[in-house]
Design a protein around this motif. Structure first.
Motif, PDB file in Angstrom:
ATOM      1  N   GLY A 166       0.556   5.104 -10.905  1.00  0.00           N
ATOM      2  CA  GLY A 166      -0.733   4.880 -11.557  1.00  0.00           C
ATOM      3  C   GLY A 166      -1.231   3.444 -11.537  1.00  0.00           C
ATOM      4  O   GLY A 166      -2.421   3.194 -11.633  1.00  0.00           O
ATOM      5  N   GLY A 167      -0.312   2.475 -11.404  1.00  0.00           N
ATOM      6  CA  GLY A 167      -0.731   1.078 -11.508  1.00  0.00           C
ATOM      7  C   GLY A 167      -1.168   0.447 -10.197  1.00  0.00           C
ATOM      8  O   GLY A 167      -1.472  -0.745 -10.137  1.00  0.00           O
ATOM      9  N   ILE A 168      -1.212   1.234  -9.148  1.00  0.00           N
ATOM     10  CA  ILE A 168      -1.528   0.684  -7.820  1.00  0.00           C
ATOM     11  C   ILE A 168      -3.021   0.325  -7.728  1.00  0.00           C
ATOM     12  O   ILE A 168      -3.872   1.049  -8.219  1.00  0.00           O
ATOM     13  N   TYR A 169      -3.315  -0.811  -7.104  1.00  0.00           N
ATOM     14  CA  TYR A 169      -4.698  -1.206  -6.846  1.00  0.00           C
ATOM     15  C   TYR A 169      -5.218  -0.483  -5.603  1.00  0.00           C
ATOM     16  O   TYR A 169      -4.432  -0.104  -4.725  1.00  0.00           O
ATOM     17  N   GLY A 170      -6.529  -0.337  -5.516  1.00  0.00           N
ATOM     18  CA  GLY A 170      -7.147   0.355  -4.389  1.00  0.00           C
ATOM     19  C   GLY A 170      -6.642  -0.091  -3.022  1.00  0.00           C
ATOM     20  O   GLY A 170      -6.150   0.727  -2.228  1.00  0.00           O
ATOM     21  N   PRO A 171      -6.728  -1.392  -2.718  1.00  0.00           N
ATOM     22  CA  PRO A 171      -6.345  -1.812  -1.363  1.00  0.00           C
ATOM     23  C   PRO A 171      -4.872  -1.531  -1.044  1.00  0.00           C
ATOM     24  O   PRO A 171      -4.530  -1.291   0.116  1.00  0.00           O
ATOM     25  N   ALA A 172      -4.014  -1.547  -2.070  1.00  0.00           N
ATOM     26  CA  ALA A 172      -2.589  -1.291  -1.824  1.00  0.00           C
ATOM     27  C   ALA A 172      -2.357   0.159  -1.408  1.00  0.00           C
ATOM     28  O   ALA A 172      -1.428   0.459  -0.649  1.00  0.00           O
ATOM     29  N   ILE A 173      -3.200   1.058  -1.898  1.00  0.00           N
ATOM     30  CA  ILE A 173      -3.070   2.457  -1.466  1.00  0.00           C
ATOM     31  C   ILE A 173      -3.293   2.536   0.040  1.00  0.00           C
ATOM     32  O   ILE A 173      -2.458   3.063   0.789  1.00  0.00           O
ATOM     33  N   GLU A 174      -4.419   1.980   0.487  1.00  0.00           N
ATOM     34  CA  GLU A 174      -4.742   2.061   1.916  1.00  0.00           C
ATOM     35  C   GLU A 174      -3.712   1.284   2.734  1.00  0.00           C
ATOM     36  O   GLU A 174      -3.338   1.691   3.837  1.00  0.00           O
ATOM     37  N   ASP A 175      -3.240   0.179   2.172  1.00  0.00           N
ATOM     38  CA  ASP A 175      -2.244  -0.631   2.876  1.00  0.00           C
ATOM     39  C   ASP A 175      -0.943   0.159   3.064  1.00  0.00           C
ATOM     40  O   ASP A 175      -0.353   0.159   4.150  1.00  0.00           O
ATOM     41  N   ILE A 199      -1.233   7.129 -17.668  1.00  0.00           N
ATOM     42  CA  ILE A 199      -1.038   7.893 -16.434  1.00  0.00           C
ATOM     43  C   ILE A 199      -0.119   7.095 -15.521  1.00  0.00           C
ATOM     44  O   ILE A 199      -0.483   6.028 -15.029  1.00  0.00           O
ATOM     45  N   THR A 200       1.079   7.606 -15.305  1.00  0.00           N
ATOM     46  CA  THR A 200       2.073   6.850 -14.534  1.00  0.00           C
ATOM     47  C   THR A 200       2.125   7.269 -13.073  1.00  0.00           C
ATOM     48  O   THR A 200       2.538   6.482 -12.229  1.00  0.00           O
ATOM     49  N   GLU A 201       1.725   8.497 -12.793  1.00  0.00           N
ATOM     50  CA  GLU A 201       1.762   8.999 -11.410  1.00  0.00           C
ATOM     51  C   GLU A 201       0.727  10.089 -11.236  1.00  0.00           C
ATOM     52  O   GLU A 201       0.355  10.767 -12.183  1.00  0.00           O
ATOM     53  N   ALA A 202       0.325  10.282  -9.997  1.00  0.00           N
ATOM     54  CA  ALA A 202      -0.504  11.448  -9.682  1.00  0.00           C
ATOM     55  C   ALA A 202      -0.274  11.841  -8.227  1.00  0.00           C
ATOM     56  O   ALA A 202       0.015  10.990  -7.377  1.00  0.00           O
ATOM     57  N   TRP A 203      -0.391  13.121  -7.965  1.00  0.00           N
ATOM     58  CA  TRP A 203      -0.544  13.614  -6.591  1.00  0.00           C
ATOM     59  C   TRP A 203      -2.036  13.647  -6.313  1.00  0.00           C
ATOM     60  O   TRP A 203      -2.794  14.252  -7.077  1.00  0.00           O
TER      61      TRP A 203
END
Lengths: 529, 529
Positions: A170-179, A263-267
C-alpha cells in the motif's frame, strides 16, 4: 538516499520551475490584472516555523520506526492544496502530528495501532501526503496524534502474468509501481496529477481518478482485493475477478479515507503496455459543442483512454481570454490492435458537432505535440506553480464535481457565475474561471473548475478559503458531488454532510464502531464518532 | 387481469413445455442412464399442501394490501431452485409466511415495516421470488413472518433522454421495463434467465448478472442512485455519473439481500437499442482452447456484448457426451456503428487458438440461428425443465462461481471431479457435469456448472442438497466465490461465511444495527444479528 520532498509545497526539494516558466506566467498574470509586479514572499525555512512540543513519548521498542524531529513533523502536517502552501508561507502550523511513524511491514502497523490505542492517540494514515482536502491534517481537537506513513512498504510483491494483476504494498508511490513492473509487459497506468507523490493505499482510500478518461476512471475498478489493518484486526478480501456475494467488502474500504484502517496491500488489475496509439486534438467553437461531441462518443461505446475537453484559453498558449473555443484531447490506446476504426468513428462524431481536428491528428505521437502536447506538459507542471502563486498573493485553485449530462449546461453556467461573483465579492476584483471535463461517462462528466484572482496578502487565507468553500458548497447545493476524485477530507466534510444521506452516515458509523471501537482512526474525516 | 404464476415451479400457470420438447429430452436421459421410463409424480395442487395457520392478525388499516389466503402464502413460501420445486412436489411447506403484503407505494412500505416492528414480525422483501438460494424463504426459527412483494410498484417514472437513464420503481418486472421504454429509443438490456419473473429491486438487492458478458455484467454498473425504505427511515442517494465522496452508499445496498431495507426506486443507466450487430459461433477442439481465446479477447479490450463459452455437448444437439468440443457464442452490438472491425479482431484471436467459426458467422442474425440460436433457445426454455426433472426424480441443477484465469484450469478440473465423485457417491451412479463461462473479465471468468443424475425419490431432497452443497462448498474451499450472480441467501450462507472476512461481517452487522435496530429485515441472510 531518499529524495527529500518539499515540506511546504508540491514536489521535491531539488526541483522547481525554471525562470523561463515563471517569467511569462508572471507577466501574463500581471498584465491581466494590471499589476506592476509582485511582492514575492520567500518560501519558509523549517526553522522559521515553531511547532509545539510532541505530546507523546515514543517507547524504546518503537524508536526505530517513529520520529519526532522538527522537519519530519513539519513535513507531515499539511497536504498539498493551495491553502496548505499558503499556511506554510504564513509560517503557521498550529496542529502538527506529535510523531510520525514509518512501519517497515504489516506487523509494525499492528504495533503502531496498539501503541496509539494504549496512549489514546489518534492515528492518521498518510499515504503520499498529496491530499488537497485536509485529509491527513490533524484536527485542533486531537489530544495526541501519530501520523503513519507506509512509504517503506513499497514493493510489487507478485505479478500474475496470466490474469494481468499484481499484489502490491500500500505504501508504494506511483512511479515505483511502473518501475518495478519495468521488466514485465504490464503497466498499471493509473496516473493523476499527484502520481509522483501519492501511494496505492492512498489511491484506494480516496477513490482516486487516474489516466483513463472513460471506463476505468477510478481506482475502484482496478482493485481485485485489499488487505487492511484495522484496530480490531487484519482483514483480507478474496481475490476474485467478480462476485455477487453480499455487498462488496472492497467497496467499504474504497473511499474510507483512513477511518477504518490502513491499507497494507492490494491485488490490482494491470494492462499490457500499449503499443498502438491513436491521438488527436479537436477544436470546437464552444465548450458545449465539444461537450455534445464527448457525450456522443461515450454513449457510442467507443471508450477512449483520453477524452479531456478543455477550454482553449486555459489549455493552450496565445488564446485570448475572451475566446469560447474548446479543445478535445482524444486518444485511444491498445496493446492488441491498431485503433484506426475507433478514432475514425470518434472524429466523425466530432466533426458532426463542428469539431476541427488539428493538423497531425491521428498521428501516433500526437499526444506529445500540438494542443494535446501543450496540455500534457501543462498538466504535469501545473502543481509546481502553486508555491509561486502563493508567494505572490495570486489566488489559484481548483474544485471538481460530477453531474449528469442533462443538467450540465445549467449547472456549468451557475457554478461559473457563482465562482466569478464570489471572487469579485471576496477579492474586490474580477478573477478567472475555466472548466474542463477530466473523466466522462455515458451519463455525465466530471467537471473540473480552475479559478484565479488576486488576493490581499494580509487576509489571503480567509479570502482563499471563502472563495473555495463557497464554490464547493455551490456544486453540492446544485446537485453535484462534493468530489469526483479529490476525496472528502476535513475540507469537504461540511459539503459531504449535505450530499450524503444521513442514514448512510449512521450505517458507516456503525461499521466503524466494529472495526475501530475506540475511534482512533482519522476521526472527523467523513463522519463524527 | 394479472397472469398467475405457478406456485410450485418456474413460469406462469398457463404455460409449459410442449410434448415435443419433453419427449426427446426424456428419451435422451432414459437412454443415458439405462432406464425404461420414469415414474412421473403429478405436480401439486394447492389444496394438497397444508399450511399452518397465520400467526398474525392483519389490522383493518392494512387489509387492502395484506393477504393471508392459502394460495398467496403458498406462492410466496419458496424461490425457484430445483430444491424448491422438489419440496413443492413433496407437498412440504413447513415455514410459509404468515401474511403477504402488496404495497401500492412507498408510504405503504413504511406502514408495513411499522406494523412488522409493532407485532415483532420479520419482514422478507420478495422481489420477483425467483431466488435460487433460499433468499426469500422464511426460516423455521421466525415467530412471525410478513413477506413484502413490491410488484405493484412497477412503473418507469421518468426517462432522461440526454443522459440515457431512467427512474424506475423497484417492484417492476424485467419485461415491463422494456415494455414501458417501448416508445423511447432506449433499453436497459439487463437480461438473465430469471428476467421474466424478477424485479429491478431484486436485481439490485442480489447483484444480478445480466445480458452483457463483459464490462456491464452486474446490475451494480447500471445503478446511478437508489432509494431505500429502512426501518430507521427512508434514504435516497444522489444521482451522479461518478463520485469519489466516501465509500459508495449505493454499493452498501447492492447485494444487501433485503437485510437493510426495501429498494423502492432507482435511477439506472440505459442504452440506445442496438441497431448494429455482429454475431458468430466459434467451435474449439477443447474448452480450454476456447478459454484461452476468450481470455485474450477480454484482455485485448474488445468488450463483446456476448461472449459465452459453452461445452458443445451441453449447448448443442447431437454432440456425443464424450466430446470435448466447445462453442463460443460471440456478439458485438451497437446503436452507433457497424462492428466489423471488432468482430474481425475477435475472430482472429479465435482462429489463433484453433477456433473455427460456424458457417453464417458474422451474419447479423447469427445469434438466432446455428449454434448461437440453439443455445439461445435452450437458455430461455431451460428453467421450464425443472419441474419435469423433479417429477421424474431427475437431478438437475447448477452452481456458479468466479476465479482468476491463472487458477482456472486446475480449479475447473478439481470442481468437475468433485461434482462427478459426489454424484456417484450420493446417488450410486455416474452423473453429468458441464461448465460454461457466462461472464468474462480481463482477470477471470464466471464459471457456471450444470450437473445431472438420477435421484432415489424416497430420499431425493437429501440427495439433491448433499450434491449441491458439497459442490458449492468446494468452489469456496478452492478459492472461488460462493456466487458470482445468484446471491447468498440462506442456502449459500455457510459457504459465504467461509469466504467473507469475519471483520467485514462485523462491519455489516454494525451498519445493519443502525438501519434496522430491531433486526426485522430478512434476518439470517448474509449475517446473524
Amino acid at each position: 538516499m531518499r529524495r527529500q520532498k518539499k515540506f511546504y509545497a508540491w514536489g521535491y526539494a531539488d526541483e522547481d520551475l525554471t525562470p523561463e516558466e515563471i517569467k511569462p506566467w508572471e507577466a501574463e498574470i500581471a498584465e491581466r490584472y494590471g499589476l506592476n509586479g509582485f511582492d514575492v514572499t520567500p518560501p519558509p525555512r523549517p526553522e522559521e516555523i515553531t511547532l509545539r512540543a510532541p505530546r507523546v513519548v515514543v517507547p524504546d521498542a518503537l524508536k526505530d520506526i517513529v520520529r519526532t524531529d522538527h522537519l519530519t513533523r513539519l513535513e507531515h502536517s499539511y497536504g498539498k492544496a493551495g491553502f496548505d502552501t499558503l499556511r506554510m508561507f504564513m509560517r503557521s502550523v498550529p496542529n502538527p502530528p506529535d510523531a510520525v511513524a514509518f512501519p517497515e511491514n504489516e506487523q509494525d502497523v499492528v504495533r503502531l495501532l496498539d501503541w496509539c490505542d494504549k496512549i489514546g492517540a489518534k492515528a492518521i494514515p498518510y499515504g503520499g501526503g498529496s491530499s488537497v482536502v485536509k485529509g491527513i491534517e490533524p484536527a485542533a481537537a486531537f489530544d495526541k496524534v501519530v501520523t503513519i506513513s507506509t512509504r517503506h512498504m513499497d514493493k510489487v510483491l507478485e505479478v500474475d502474468a496470466v490474469s494481468h494483476a499484481a499484489r502490491i504494498q500500500g505504501g508504494i508511490y506511483g512511479p515505483a509501481i511502473e518501475d518495478q513492473l519495468r521488466d514485465s509487459p504490464f503497466t498499471m497506468r493509473h496516473y493523476m496529477q499527484a502520481y509522483r507523490c501519492s501511494t496505492l493505499g492512498g489511491w484506494i482510500a480516496t477513490r482516486s481518478g487516474g489516466h483513463y478518461a472513460t471506463l476505468y476512471t477510478h481506482i475502484d475498478d482496478f482493485v481485485e482485493s485489499t488487505r487492511v489493518v484495522t484496530p480490531a484486526g487484519t482483514l483480507e478480501t478474496r481475490r476474485l475477478p467478480g462476485s455477487g456475494a453480499g455487498p462488496s467488502p472492497d467497496r467499504l474500504f474504497l473511499g474510507s479515507e483512513g477511518i477504518l484502517g490502513i491499507i497494507t496491500e492490494a491485488w490490482v488489475r494491470l494492462r499490457k503496455k500499449p503499443t498502438f496509439r491513436a491521438s488527436a486534438s479537436v477544436r470546437f467553437k464552444t465548450f458545449f459543442d465539444g461537450a455534445d461531441a464527448v457525450r456522443e462518443i461515450t454513449q457510442a461505446g467507443l471508450y477512449p483512454a483520453n477524452c479531456r475537453l478543455l477550454e482553449a484559453r486555459e489549455a493552450l498558449p496565445n488564446i485570448p481570454w475572451s475566446s469560447e473555443e474548446a479543445v478535445l484531447v482524444l486518444a485511444f490506446e491498445s496493446a492488441d490492435h491498431p485503433l484506426d476504426a475507433w478514432m475514425k468513428l470518434a472524429l466523425e462524431i466530432c466533426t458532426g458537432h463542428g469539431g476541427v481536428p488539428d493538423a497531425g491528428a491521428d498521428d501516433e505521437n500526437a499526444h506529445r505535440s500540438g494542443a494535446a502536447g501543450a496540455w500534457r506538459n501543462k498538466f504535469i507542471r501545473a502543481p509546481h506553480y502553486g508555491e509561486h502563486a502563493v508567494a505572490r498573493g495570486i489566488l489559484s485553485s481548483t474544485f471538481e464535481t460530477a453531474m449528469t449530462w442533462e443538467r450540465v449546461p445549467d449547472f456549468h453556467r451557475k457554478i461559473t457565475k457563482i465562482t466569478q461573483d464570489t471572487i469579485k465579492r471576496v477579492t474586490g476584483r474580477d478573477g478567472t474561471v475555466t472548466c474542463r471535463f477530466t473523466h466522462v461517462y455515458p451519463d455525465g462528466p466530471c467537471l473540473y473548475f480552475t479559478f484565479g484572482g488576486i488576493l490581499d496578502k494580509r487576509v489571503a487565507l480567509d479570502q482563499f478559503m471563502e472563495v473555495l468553500s463557497t464554490c464547493t458548497a455551490a456544486t453540492v447545493e446544485h446537485g453535484g458531488t462534493t468530489t469526483h476524485h479529490h476525496a472528502v477530507g476535513r475540507f469537504h466534510r461540511p459539503f459531504y454532510d449535505r450530499q450524503r444521506p444521513e442514514l448512510f452516515a449512521k450505517a458507516l458509523r456503525g461499521a466503524k464502531r466494529e472495526l475501530d471501537p475506540k475511534g482512533l482512526m482519522n476521526p472527523g474525516v467523513l463522519i463524527d464518532p
